[in-house]
Write a protein that holds these residues in place. Structure first.
Motif, short mmCIF file in Angstrom:
data_model
loop_
_atom_site.label_atom_id
_atom_site.label_comp_id
_atom_site.label_asym_id
_atom_site.label_seq_id
_atom_site.Cartn_x
_atom_site.Cartn_y
_atom_site.Cartn_z
N GLY A 2 0.57 -1.44 -0.11
CA GLY A 2 0.00 -0.08 0.04
C GLY A 2 0.82 1.26 -0.05
N HIS A 3 0.15 2.30 -0.01
CA HIS A 3 0.94 3.75 -0.02
C HIS A 3 1.86 4.04 1.15
CE1 HIS A 3 -1.41 6.46 -2.72
NE2 HIS A 3 -1.00 5.36 -3.64
N ARG A 4 1.59 3.28 2.25
CA ARG A 4 2.37 3.53 3.63
C ARG A 4 3.58 2.63 3.02
NH1 ARG A 4 2.10 5.09 8.85
NH2 ARG A 4 3.27 3.67 10.12
N GLU A 5 3.57 1.71 2.92
CA GLU A 5 4.92 0.81 2.65
C GLU A 5 5.51 1.41 1.51
OE1 GLU A 5 1.61 -0.66 2.77
OE2 GLU A 5 1.91 -1.59 4.84
N ASP A 6 4.85 1.69 0.43
CA ASP A 6 5.69 2.35 -0.68
C ASP A 6 6.38 3.48 -0.35
OD1 ASP A 6 4.55 0.31 -2.24
OD2 ASP A 6 2.87 1.65 -3.20
N LEU A 7 5.90 4.16 0.47
CA LEU A 7 6.45 5.57 1.14
C LEU A 7 7.74 5.28 1.71
CD1 LEU A 7 3.33 8.04 2.01
CD2 LEU A 7 5.14 8.45 0.35
N LEU A 8 7.52 4.20 2.75
CA LEU A 8 8.80 3.73 3.59
C LEU A 8 9.81 3.43 2.68
CD1 LEU A 8 9.37 3.70 6.61
CD2 LEU A 8 8.69 1.27 6.57
N GLU A 9 9.75 2.55 1.60
CA GLU A 9 10.68 2.13 0.79
C GLU A 9 11.19 3.06 0.03
OE1 GLU A 9 11.99 -1.02 1.13
OE2 GLU A 9 10.55 -1.16 2.61
N GLY A 10 10.49 3.87 -0.60
CA GLY A 10 11.02 5.13 -1.35
C GLY A 10 11.74 5.77 -0.68
N ALA A 11 11.26 6.36 0.87
CA ALA A 11 12.19 7.12 1.65
C ALA A 11 13.47 6.40 2.03
CB ALA A 11 11.45 7.18 2.89
N LYS A 12 13.53 5.16 1.87
CA LYS A 12 14.74 4.53 2.36
C LYS A 12 15.92 4.70 1.00
CE LYS A 12 13.03 0.45 4.92
NZ LYS A 12 12.77 -0.93 4.74
N ARG A 13 15.34 4.66 -0.11
CA ARG A 13 16.10 4.66 -1.43
C ARG A 13 16.67 6.19 -1.30
NH1 ARG A 13 12.11 1.29 -3.29
NH2 ARG A 13 10.85 2.76 -4.17
N CYS A 14 15.77 6.95 -1.10
CA CYS A 14 16.03 8.55 -0.95
C CYS A 14 17.10 8.88 -0.13
CB CYS A 14 14.99 9.35 -0.78
SG CYS A 14 13.80 9.48 -2.20
N LEU A 15 17.06 8.29 0.97
CA LEU A 15 18.10 8.62 2.31
C LEU A 15 19.41 7.90 1.79
CD1 LEU A 15 16.28 7.64 5.77
CD2 LEU A 15 17.07 9.79 4.63
N LEU A 16 19.34 6.88 1.27
CA LEU A 16 20.71 6.12 0.63
C LEU A 16 21.35 7.01 -0.62
CD1 LEU A 16 19.93 2.58 0.85
CD2 LEU A 16 21.49 3.85 2.46
N GLN A 17 20.50 7.53 -1.21
CA GLN A 17 20.82 8.29 -2.45
C GLN A 17 21.33 9.63 -2.02
OE1 GLN A 17 17.90 8.34 -5.35
NE2 GLN A 17 17.61 6.10 -5.55
N LYS A 18 20.44 10.50 -1.32
CA LYS A 18 20.53 12.12 -1.07
C LYS A 18 20.85 12.32 0.51
CE LYS A 18 18.05 13.52 -4.91
NZ LYS A 18 17.01 14.79 -5.37
N GLY A 19 20.61 11.40 1.49
CA GLY A 19 20.78 11.58 2.84
C GLY A 19 19.60 12.56 3.44
N PHE A 20 19.49 12.73 4.65
CA PHE A 20 18.44 13.53 5.21
C PHE A 20 18.03 14.87 4.56
CE2 PHE A 20 19.72 10.53 8.74
CZ PHE A 20 18.46 9.94 8.81
N ALA A 21 19.29 15.78 4.64
CA ALA A 21 18.94 17.26 4.47
C ALA A 21 18.54 17.43 2.86
CB ALA A 21 20.14 17.79 4.57
N ARG A 22 19.07 16.67 1.88
CA ARG A 22 18.88 16.85 0.53
C ARG A 22 17.65 16.10 -0.18
NH1 ARG A 22 24.07 15.48 -2.21
NH2 ARG A 22 22.55 14.22 -3.19
N THR A 23 16.73 15.24 0.72
CA THR A 23 15.67 14.34 0.61
C THR A 23 14.57 15.35 0.68
OG1 THR A 23 16.68 12.34 0.84
CG2 THR A 23 14.27 12.73 0.85
N THR A 24 13.67 15.67 -0.57
CA THR A 24 12.51 16.37 -0.49
C THR A 24 11.36 15.43 -0.43
OG1 THR A 24 12.13 16.52 -2.76
CG2 THR A 24 13.48 18.33 -1.84
#
Length: 195
Positions: A2-24
């Protein structure tokens, strides 16, 4: 998913790519295939989502600390050998390319600029303290007394964060498990009875 899990997985990938400060929030939406409103609905805010994604990744990574579970550790709980075994496993995760641990340093250094994120991670830290106690000493997290979590657990956390800092800053000079274990032996040998 669902959206909740998709968001969590997307956020994990963003963190690894961009970190906390640069992830929008838009980065997370693009990576997860969801929409902006989903972040607020499921997590309350982007920072809360990033904090949960980070905690989830650390939880996944921590399975490597004890060989997948405490049954994966071969040494006696509470022993010097267990101390060395756990640190060997932890350090192995720091050597991996794209190590998650750099995010820990970013969270520490940017904490004042990301107060909501800092607050979420601080509450998760309390559970991490308990987990570290059981990793080194055996037992179950739910049985770790609060006093033990805030003393022994925080000692292990302090060692872990110092180790992360050294491996992030200059891996070539960072200690390995043998050096940490020898340091422990020397420190305990220097203690006088009754101290």
């Amino acid at each position: 998913m669902g959206h909740r899990e998709d968001l969590l997985e997307g956020a994990k990938r963003c963190l690894l790519q961009k970190g906390f400060a640069r992830t929008t929030a838009r980065d997370i939406v693009k990576e997860s295939g969801t929409n902006l409103a989903s972040i607020g609905y499921h997590y309350g805010s982007k920072d809360a989502l990033l904090a949960q994604a980070y905690v989830a990744m650390v939880g996944e990574l921590s399975a490597a600390f004890d060989g997948g579970n405490q049954a994966g550790l071969t040494s006696e709980p509470g022993s010097v050998e267990r101390f060395q075994e756990v640190w060997t496993n932890v350090i192995a995760t720091m050597k991996e390319p794209g190590s998650l641990w750099r995010l820990s340093m970013e969270a520490l250094t940017m904490g004042d600029q990301l107060p909501e994120l800092r607050d979420h991670l601080a509450s998760a830290q309390r559970e991490s303290d308990r987990g570290l106690v059981t990793m080194f000493m055996g037992g179950r997290e739910e049985d770790v007394p609060e006093e033990t979590a805030v003393t022994l657990g925080r000692l292990y956390t302090t060692l872990l964060l110092g180790l992360v800092a050294q491996w992030t800053f200059h891996p070539a000079d960072a200690p390995d498990a043998d050096a940490l274990t020898e340091g422990l032996r020397r420190a305990t040998a220097a203690w006088k009875p009754g101290e």
